[in-house]
Enzyme design. Structure first.
Site, PDB file in Angstrom:
ATOM      1  N   LYS A 123       0.824  -1.211   0.000  1.00 52.15           N
ATOM      2  CA  LYS A 123       0.000   0.000   0.000  1.00 52.15           C
ATOM      3  C   LYS A 123       0.858   1.262   0.000  1.00 52.15           C
ATOM      4  O   LYS A 123       0.496   2.256  -0.617  1.00 52.15           O
ATOM      5  CB  LYS A 123      -0.962   0.006   1.182  1.00 52.15           C
ATOM      6  CG  LYS A 123      -0.369   0.352   2.524  1.00 52.15           C
ATOM      7  CD  LYS A 123      -1.440   0.483   3.581  1.00 52.15           C
ATOM      8  CE  LYS A 123      -0.841   0.729   4.950  1.00 52.15           C
ATOM      9  NZ  LYS A 123      -0.124   2.000   5.061  1.00 52.15           N
ATOM     10  N   THR A 124       2.003   1.219   0.693  1.00 53.12           N
ATOM     11  CA  THR A 124       2.883   2.399   0.715  1.00 53.12           C
ATOM     12  C   THR A 124       3.399   2.704  -0.686  1.00 53.12           C
ATOM     13  O   THR A 124       3.428   3.860  -1.123  1.00 53.12           O
ATOM     14  CB  THR A 124       4.061   2.176   1.682  1.00 53.12           C
ATOM     15  OG1 THR A 124       3.555   1.962   3.001  1.00 53.12           O
ATOM     16  CG2 THR A 124       4.988   3.386   1.698  1.00 53.12           C
ATOM     17  N   ASP A 175      -4.297   7.548   4.307  1.00 54.80           N
ATOM     18  CA  ASP A 175      -3.723   6.242   4.631  1.00 54.80           C
ATOM     19  C   ASP A 175      -4.387   5.685   5.895  1.00 54.80           C
ATOM     20  O   ASP A 175      -4.859   6.444   6.746  1.00 54.80           O
ATOM     21  CB  ASP A 175      -2.214   6.406   4.851  1.00 54.80           C
ATOM     22  CG  ASP A 175      -1.496   5.068   4.956  1.00 54.80           C
ATOM     23  OD1 ASP A 175      -2.060   4.045   4.521  1.00 54.80           O
ATOM     24  OD2 ASP A 175      -0.369   5.048   5.482  1.00 54.80           O
ATOM     25  N   GLU A 176      -4.424   4.355   6.018  1.00 53.83           N
ATOM     26  CA  GLU A 176      -4.968   3.673   7.204  1.00 53.83           C
ATOM     27  C   GLU A 176      -6.391   4.172   7.532  1.00 53.83           C
ATOM     28  O   GLU A 176      -6.704   4.506   8.675  1.00 53.83           O
ATOM     29  CB  GLU A 176      -4.042   3.893   8.415  1.00 53.83           C
ATOM     30  CG  GLU A 176      -2.603   3.475   8.215  1.00 53.83           C
ATOM     31  CD  GLU A 176      -2.410   1.960   8.237  1.00 53.83           C
ATOM     32  OE1 GLU A 176      -3.418   1.228   8.185  1.00 53.83           O
ATOM     33  OE2 GLU A 176      -1.250   1.519   8.285  1.00 53.83           O
ATOM     34  N   GLN A 209      -7.519  -5.036   9.529  1.00 59.53           N
ATOM     35  CA  GLN A 209      -6.467  -4.596  10.451  1.00 59.53           C
ATOM     36  C   GLN A 209      -6.925  -3.419  11.312  1.00 59.53           C
ATOM     37  O   GLN A 209      -6.101  -2.650  11.809  1.00 59.53           O
ATOM     38  CB  GLN A 209      -5.210  -4.221   9.669  1.00 59.53           C
ATOM     39  CG  GLN A 209      -4.590  -5.396   8.926  1.00 59.53           C
ATOM     40  CD  GLN A 209      -3.243  -5.043   8.313  1.00 59.53           C
ATOM     41  OE1 GLN A 209      -2.248  -4.846   9.002  1.00 59.53           O
ATOM     42  NE2 GLN A 209      -3.196  -4.967   6.997  1.00 59.53           N
ATOM     43  N   ARG A 262       2.475 -10.592  10.451  1.00 58.25           N
ATOM     44  CA  ARG A 262       3.787  -9.940  10.622  1.00 58.25           C
ATOM     45  C   ARG A 262       4.921 -10.851  10.164  1.00 58.25           C
ATOM     46  O   ARG A 262       6.048 -10.392   9.957  1.00 58.25           O
ATOM     47  CB  ARG A 262       4.042  -9.579  12.100  1.00 58.25           C
ATOM     48  CG  ARG A 262       3.068  -8.623  12.776  1.00 58.25           C
ATOM     49  CD  ARG A 262       2.825  -7.371  11.993  1.00 58.25           C
ATOM     50  NE  ARG A 262       1.633  -7.502  11.171  1.00 58.25           N
ATOM     51  CZ  ARG A 262       1.352  -6.713  10.137  1.00 58.25           C
ATOM     52  NH1 ARG A 262       2.179  -5.756   9.789  1.00 58.25           N
ATOM     53  NH2 ARG A 262       0.244  -6.885   9.439  1.00 58.25           N
TER      54      ARG A 262
END
Length: 657
Positions: free
Chosen positions: A55-56, A245-246, A276, A611
């Site tokens: 996504k970044t 973002d997020e 998330q 993770r």
């Protein structure tokens, strides 16, 4: 009509020509879903970005693509949840384009709000030199108001941190305090009237002293956009392309602000992953991302499902875990990374054996040339790692634990900041009180006498009782000297620290260690020219740890990480251990009677498992005693129980004779 056709032909030719001159080969750098998100400029777009799906990179390349397609960087607004994230994206875009993107407006919601409010403060009846309180300062104000209003409190009265949490949830959820108490803090229903009265006093106190807390920044920004149509239109037309973002971590107030900012164009790209969303305790509204298509018109939904982090074996497990969620966007993460090692579920006789197993396994990973820095142990809460920390020390395995002493929470740093806040805003009563209480012979009664003079910047000691002169003289000389001098920010900080050092030595036995923090504070000040910018950033983006850093044992550059799952979001390691995965602790027994809380626990497990890149170990002891339920917990987390062994390989460990 022919003229119109000619114009369109020229426009089309120009677009085709420019497409061959892109500095970035978007088609080869991005997968098809990422490319679709990057190339879609206009309209509302919701990008559901699964864990590890890039996504970044997608946000970075979209920012670059907008600029390459001729969008003025000043018309782009990138909102993130940390200043670091925004800076990283814009720096990467600048490197890719071989030009700077520093004119793109980027930052956190709170830093953006601070910037706008400084500019339009007069419209809201605010002074532009307002100071921003951190949570500790806000709690002190609440305590002050409480003690002023009620000399005698009820036996069962909420702590100042709880009262502040009630107020914060009221603002961020846009729900009356009374309703928050009834729904979430019903055990304080009998003192509801007093909590509401304190809230009124808290609001008035901030207004009178030109002080804002974190929530006020968002609240006042919404007031500005709602009540001043000309400003809303101006800002909306300035920021024609908004990226958030997020988005799953936004609260109701933040979603409203985005809708207002996009009112003139509807060009919003929200990027996030509903799977998330794990910050409901901070006021995040999980439903924002689910209801994004209702907030904006003609929303285009794009799913990023290709994972670039984890092996397919790990993703098979994570997909299965999240598939039982009752709400959310359905997605199936996949990866080109193949690894024959399957995730393991380890049953341990007790917590001690669980800790010993992890230490032994870490040593085996080291033998396989996995570096300590690429190994992490995750826990549902910080207390669950205590046994492991003792065992790691026995094995001489160096580790660092996220959640060590916070730089901005250190008393000596707050002392220095209080002096700076008084210089910026003489009305800041809390800071005035703090710096006066550092002085010998100055108590609560004395501060009540002295503060009104200092708020008027009247530093004539002759107007005050002579018994205060000795204590006040150095402080007043410092403040007078500041008024008369044209100090740079760095000089100002140096002078305050010079004045403060004798106080530090007298107040703290470990002053030598604390002096290192003061040196670090001096270094931080060299990166700013203006005091208000420096103080705003310290409040909104505080340095995470003191000079001592995160808590470390056997400090080395290469060390194992212990972290709570909440602190690990956005990070990744080759090998991950999830400890204490016993039903009743993970998920917590407190979530058993709430569908929403149980769903968040499920998402927390999903975040933990995603993770890991190559190896994933999930362990649970079968003799864990739960004091809340007074039961011995013996079963693995319900999120993992009865899973196919193809997904999660069961291991039993026993003590060798």
């Amino acid at each position: 009509m022919p003229d119109n056709i000619t114009v369109r032909k020229k426009f089309t030719l120009k677009k085709r020509t420019s497409a061959t001159n892109y500095k970035i080969d978007y088609e080869n750098e991005l997968n098809s879903a990422q490319l679709e998100a990057v190339k879609t400029h206009d309209g509302a777009i919701l990008v559901i970005a699964g864990a590890g799906s890039g996504k970044t990179k997608t946000l970075t390349y979209r920012c670059a693509r907008l600029i390459e397609d001729g969008v003025n960087p000043e018309n782009i607004l990138l909102l993130t949840f940390t200043k670091k994230a925004s800076k990283e994206m814009l720096t990467r875009a600048s490197l890719i384009l071989d030009e700077r993107c520093d004119k793109v407006a980027g930052g956190t919601f709170h830093s953006f709000a601070n910037l706008i409010l400084r500019k339009y403060s007069a419209l809201l009846g605010l002074k532009n030199n307002f100071t921003i309180m951190d949570s500790a300062d806000a709690q002190d104000v609440v305590a002050h108001i409480t003690n002023t209003l009620f000399l005698k409190k009820e036996k069962r009265f909420p702590k100042k941190s709880t009262i502040l949490e009630i107020y914060s949830k009221s603002v961020n959820k846009e729900t009356p305090v009374k309703e928050i108490i009834e729904k979430e803090f019903w055990n304080f229903k009998d003192v509801e009237d007093k909590i509401i009265e304190i809230h009124k006093g808290y609001v008035n106190y901030k207004r009178e002293n030109s002080i804002l807390d974190y929530d006020d920044l968002l609240l006042y920004l919404k007031f500005l956009l709602n009540d001043h149509e000309n400003i809303r239109k101006k800002l909306s037309n300035q920021y024609k392309y908004i990226m958030v973002d997020e988005f799953q971590d936004t609260n109701t107030l933040q979603a409203d602000i985005i809708k207002l900012l996009a009112s003139e164009h509807n060009n919003v790209m929200a990027v996030g992953d509903d799977s998330q969303s794990i910050y409901a305790f901070r006021g995040a509204n999980y439903k924002n991302i689910l209801e994004f298509p209702k907030l904006f018109n003609d929303v285009k939904v794009i799913k990023l499902e290709q994972n670039y982090r984890s092996s397919q074996n790990i993703l098979n497990l994570t997909n299965k875990i999240i598939s039982s969620a009752t709400q959310g966007y359905k997605k199936e993460l996949f990866s080109d990374i193949q690894n024959p090692i399957k995730p393991a579920l380890i049953r341990a006789i007790n917590s001690q054996m669980e800790a010993e197993f992890i230490c032994q396994q870490v040593l085996e990973l080291l033998d396989e040339d996995i570096e300590l820095g690429d190994i992490c142990v995750l826990a549902r809460n910080a207390r669950m790692s205590y046994n492991l920390e003792i065992e790691l020390a026995k094995y001489n395995i160096p580790f660092q634990k996220f959640g060590g002493p916070k730089f901005m929470e250190a008393a000596h740093i707050k002392d220095i900041i209080a002096h700076l806040r008084v210089i910026l805003n003489p009305n800041d009563t809390i800071s005035l009180n703090r710096i006066l209480m550092l002085l010998k012979g100055i108590g609560a009664k004395a501060t009540a006498q002295i503060i009104p003079y200092m708020q008027q910047k009247n530093y004539n000691q002759k107007l005050l009782p002579s018994k205060y002169s000795t204590s006040l003289s150095p402080l007043f000389k410092l403040l007078v000297k500041n008024d008369e001098s044209n100090w740079s920010l760095q000089d100002l900080v140096d002078e305050i620290i010079k004045y403060y050092k004798p106080i530090l030595k007298d107040k703290y036995d470990d002053w030598q260690k604390r002096e290192k923090d003061l040196e670090h504070f001096q270094y931080l000040s060299t990166q700013y020219k203006k005091l208000d910018n420096f103080l705003s950033d310290l409040a909104l983006e505080p340095p995470e740890a003191s000079v001592e850093g995160m808590y470390k044992n056997n400090v080395k550059d290469d060390c194992l990480t212990i972290s709570t799952i909440h602190s690990a979001k956005g990070l990744e390691w080759d090998s991950v251990f999830i400890i204490g995965a016993v039903d009743g602790r993970f998920p917590s027994a407190y979530s058993f009677n709430s569908i929403d809380e149980m769903e968040e626990e499920l998402r927390l497990m999903y975040v933990a498992t995603t993770r890991a890149k190559s190896r994933l170990f999930i362990s649970y002891p079968v003799d864990m005693y739960d004091y809340a339920t007074q039961m011995v917990l013996t079963k693995p987390s319900r999120f993992l129980d009865n899973l196919d062994e193809e997904l999660l390989e069961p291991w039993d460990i026993e003590q060798e004779d």
